[in-house]
Design a protein around this motif. Sequence first.
Motif, PDB file in Angstrom:
ATOM      1  N   ALA A 183       8.573 -12.963  86.048  1.00  0.00           N
ATOM      2  CA  ALA A 183       8.892 -13.368  87.412  1.00  0.00           C
ATOM      3  C   ALA A 183      10.180 -14.193  87.437  1.00  0.00           C
ATOM      4  CB  ALA A 183       7.734 -14.157  88.017  1.00  0.00           C
ATOM      5  N   ILE A 184      10.326 -15.089  86.460  1.00  0.00           N
ATOM      6  CA  ILE A 184      11.553 -15.896  86.358  1.00  0.00           C
ATOM      7  C   ILE A 184      12.747 -14.988  86.072  1.00  0.00           C
ATOM      8  CG2 ILE A 184      12.739 -17.633  84.966  1.00  0.00           C
ATOM      9  CD1 ILE A 184      10.018 -19.016  84.617  1.00  0.00           C
ATOM     10  N   HIS A 185      12.543 -13.998  85.209  1.00  0.00           N
ATOM     11  CA  HIS A 185      13.627 -13.055  84.906  1.00  0.00           C
ATOM     12  C   HIS A 185      14.036 -12.285  86.162  1.00  0.00           C
ATOM     13  CE1 HIS A 185      16.096 -10.160  82.796  1.00  0.00           C
ATOM     14  NE2 HIS A 185      15.383  -9.165  83.320  1.00  0.00           N
ATOM     15  N   ALA A 186      13.052 -11.903  86.997  1.00  0.00           N
ATOM     16  CA  ALA A 186      13.359 -11.184  88.234  1.00  0.00           C
ATOM     17  C   ALA A 186      14.218 -12.037  89.160  1.00  0.00           C
ATOM     18  CB  ALA A 186      12.062 -10.781  88.937  1.00  0.00           C
ATOM     19  N   VAL A 187      13.922 -13.326  89.219  1.00  0.00           N
ATOM     20  CA  VAL A 187      14.732 -14.234  90.034  1.00  0.00           C
ATOM     21  C   VAL A 187      16.165 -14.283  89.519  1.00  0.00           C
ATOM     22  CG1 VAL A 187      15.085 -16.671  90.640  1.00  0.00           C
ATOM     23  CG2 VAL A 187      12.807 -15.650  90.841  1.00  0.00           C
ATOM     24  N   ASP A 188      16.333 -14.345  88.212  1.00  0.00           N
ATOM     25  CA  ASP A 188      17.679 -14.385  87.624  1.00  0.00           C
ATOM     26  C   ASP A 188      18.452 -13.095  87.917  1.00  0.00           C
ATOM     27  OD1 ASP A 188      17.236 -16.905  86.586  1.00  0.00           O
ATOM     28  OD2 ASP A 188      16.551 -16.174  84.633  1.00  0.00           O
ATOM     29  N   VAL A 189      17.752 -11.965  87.854  1.00  0.00           N
ATOM     30  CA  VAL A 189      18.402 -10.687  88.173  1.00  0.00           C
ATOM     31  C   VAL A 189      18.828 -10.674  89.640  1.00  0.00           C
ATOM     32  CG1 VAL A 189      18.032  -8.195  88.413  1.00  0.00           C
ATOM     33  CG2 VAL A 189      17.183  -9.392  86.388  1.00  0.00           C
ATOM     34  N   ALA A 190      17.953 -11.172  90.511  1.00  0.00           N
ATOM     35  CA  ALA A 190      18.281 -11.217  91.939  1.00  0.00           C
ATOM     36  C   ALA A 190      19.483 -12.131  92.202  1.00  0.00           C
ATOM     37  CB  ALA A 190      17.071 -11.699  92.731  1.00  0.00           C
ATOM     38  N   VAL A 191      19.566 -13.221  91.470  1.00  0.00           N
ATOM     39  CA  VAL A 191      20.720 -14.130  91.627  1.00  0.00           C
ATOM     40  C   VAL A 191      22.013 -13.400  91.282  1.00  0.00           C
ATOM     41  CG1 VAL A 191      21.825 -16.201  90.690  1.00  0.00           C
ATOM     42  CG2 VAL A 191      19.392 -16.239  91.258  1.00  0.00           C
ATOM     43  N   GLU A 192      21.992 -12.595  90.237  1.00  0.00           N
ATOM     44  CA  GLU A 192      23.185 -11.814  89.869  1.00  0.00           C
ATOM     45  C   GLU A 192      23.593 -10.885  91.017  1.00  0.00           C
ATOM     46  OE1 GLU A 192      22.300  -9.763  86.271  1.00  0.00           O
ATOM     47  OE2 GLU A 192      22.036 -11.594  85.067  1.00  0.00           O
ATOM     48  N   HIS A 193      22.611 -10.270  91.656  1.00  0.00           N
ATOM     49  CA  HIS A 193      22.897  -9.405  92.807  1.00  0.00           C
ATOM     50  C   HIS A 193      23.521 -10.213  93.944  1.00  0.00           C
ATOM     51  CE1 HIS A 193      21.147  -5.444  91.860  1.00  0.00           C
ATOM     52  NE2 HIS A 193      20.257  -6.104  91.130  1.00  0.00           N
ATOM     53  N   LEU A 194      22.967 -11.388  94.209  1.00  0.00           N
ATOM     54  CA  LEU A 194      23.479 -12.224  95.298  1.00  0.00           C
ATOM     55  C   LEU A 194      24.925 -12.644  95.034  1.00  0.00           C
ATOM     56  CD1 LEU A 194      20.328 -14.473  95.884  1.00  0.00           C
ATOM     57  CD2 LEU A 194      21.337 -12.940  97.582  1.00  0.00           C
ATOM     58  N   VAL A 195      25.192 -13.035  93.808  1.00  0.00           N
ATOM     59  CA  VAL A 195      26.556 -13.450  93.445  1.00  0.00           C
ATOM     60  C   VAL A 195      27.522 -12.275  93.603  1.00  0.00           C
ATOM     61  CG1 VAL A 195      28.021 -14.226  91.542  1.00  0.00           C
ATOM     62  CG2 VAL A 195      25.778 -15.291  91.905  1.00  0.00           C
ATOM     63  N   ALA A 196      27.017 -11.049  93.370  1.00  0.00           N
ATOM     64  CA  ALA A 196      27.849  -9.851  93.502  1.00  0.00           C
ATOM     65  C   ALA A 196      28.023  -9.422  94.958  1.00  0.00           C
ATOM     66  CB  ALA A 196      27.241  -8.701  92.707  1.00  0.00           C
ATOM     67  N   GLY A 197      27.310 -10.082  95.895  1.00  0.00           N
ATOM     68  CA  GLY A 197      27.499  -9.780  97.306  1.00  0.00           C
ATOM     69  C   GLY A 197      26.333  -9.108  97.999  1.00  0.00           C
ATOM     70  N   ASP A 198      25.260  -8.809  97.258  1.00  0.00           N
ATOM     71  CA  ASP A 198      24.075  -8.213  97.880  1.00  0.00           C
ATOM     72  C   ASP A 198      23.269  -9.282  98.605  1.00  0.00           C
ATOM     73  OD1 ASP A 198      24.739  -5.741  96.832  1.00  0.00           O
ATOM     74  OD2 ASP A 198      23.497  -5.996  95.041  1.00  0.00           O
ATOM     75  N   SER A 199      22.427  -8.837  99.551  1.00  0.00           N
ATOM     76  CA  SER A 199      21.477  -9.721 100.223  1.00  0.00           C
ATOM     77  C   SER A 199      20.064  -9.315  99.844  1.00  0.00           C
ATOM     78  CB  SER A 199      21.657  -9.644 101.742  1.00  0.00           C
ATOM     79  OG  SER A 199      22.905 -10.183 102.136  1.00  0.00           O
ATOM     80  N   PHE A 200      19.113 -10.213 100.084  1.00  0.00           N
ATOM     81  CA  PHE A 200      17.724  -9.927  99.732  1.00  0.00           C
ATOM     82  C   PHE A 200      16.787 -10.264 100.886  1.00  0.00           C
ATOM     83  CE2 PHE A 200      19.006  -9.435  95.387  1.00  0.00           C
ATOM     84  CZ  PHE A 200      18.033  -8.599  94.842  1.00  0.00           C
ATOM     85  N   LEU A 201      15.782  -9.412 101.046  1.00  0.00           N
ATOM     86  CA  LEU A 201      14.678  -9.690 101.954  1.00  0.00           C
ATOM     87  C   LEU A 201      13.474 -10.085 101.105  1.00  0.00           C
ATOM     88  CD1 LEU A 201      13.288  -9.648 104.738  1.00  0.00           C
ATOM     89  CD2 LEU A 201      12.823  -7.213 104.363  1.00  0.00           C
ATOM     90  N   VAL A 202      12.911 -11.254 101.375  1.00  0.00           N
ATOM     91  CA  VAL A 202      11.765 -11.728 100.596  1.00  0.00           C
ATOM     92  C   VAL A 202      10.658 -12.192 101.540  1.00  0.00           C
ATOM     93  CG1 VAL A 202      13.246 -12.478  98.681  1.00  0.00           C
ATOM     94  CG2 VAL A 202      12.600 -14.113 100.439  1.00  0.00           C
TER      95      VAL A 202
END
Length: 261
Positions: free
Chosen positions: A154-173
């Motif tokens: 779960a922590i790894h998934a958060v880190d992967v999502a952070v990489e996406h956010l830094v790259a310009g993606d958005s997330f729905l949670v």
Amino acid sequence: NRPLEVRCRAASRSIRDAHILMSLLVAWIRSLAAYVFLCLYIGLLGPPALLVTTVTGRIRHLFVLGVFGARTARQLLGIRLRVEGLEHVVGERATVYCMNHCSNVDAVLMEVLYSRCPRLRVLYKAEMGRLPILGRVLRMARFVPVERADRDRAIHAVDVAVEHLVAGDSFLVAPEGTRSSNADMRPFKKGGFVMAIKAQVPVVPIGVVGTSQAMPRGQFFVKAGVVRIRIGEPVPCAGLAFDDRDALSADVRARIKQLLS
């Protein structure tokens, strides 16, 4: 007069019961039509869409097909949308969108947000990755699976999502983690807020009203009706640190609760 009054009340109850039964029958027919449509849609268009992505590396068509399928299913179900605050959805800005979650019908939010935010991604339950075709679509669309029972993953998934956010993606949670069974929101999990703080992107609260009436937890069919989506002002995370996650979570939760009132 009294026997006549009794007969009139009995007739009124019969009419009301007949109306309820007819409404349930229509809901079942609509739901069956939507389920059949989705199964055929995914089964027929999913494999060639995945093949195109495999060959070209492009994924935009996966989102276009997904939104079209979701919109068609919603219309078959008789779900109408009323959206407020769409101006707070800025596609050019990486954002974490936080929603309350009490029904499978909440998925209509993807259709609404994608119109303004084509780089939208989702944190989804890892179990969904085992679904035929759809699971592969989720992976190739670069959505991020979360193993809720495994803290390290779960922590790894958060880190992967952070990489996406830094790259310009958005997330729905959905920070409740699972559907609520009543009007009260469950306690919020912190993953989405840690994501926002680490990536220094804003959090936008979203209140979804009406989906629990359309399809309560445990119910198979969907009733036609109006779903209201209220999008709040973004909560900035610039300058926040990891220790601020609880305060941020409480702030966003209070804002969503206000949007639901």
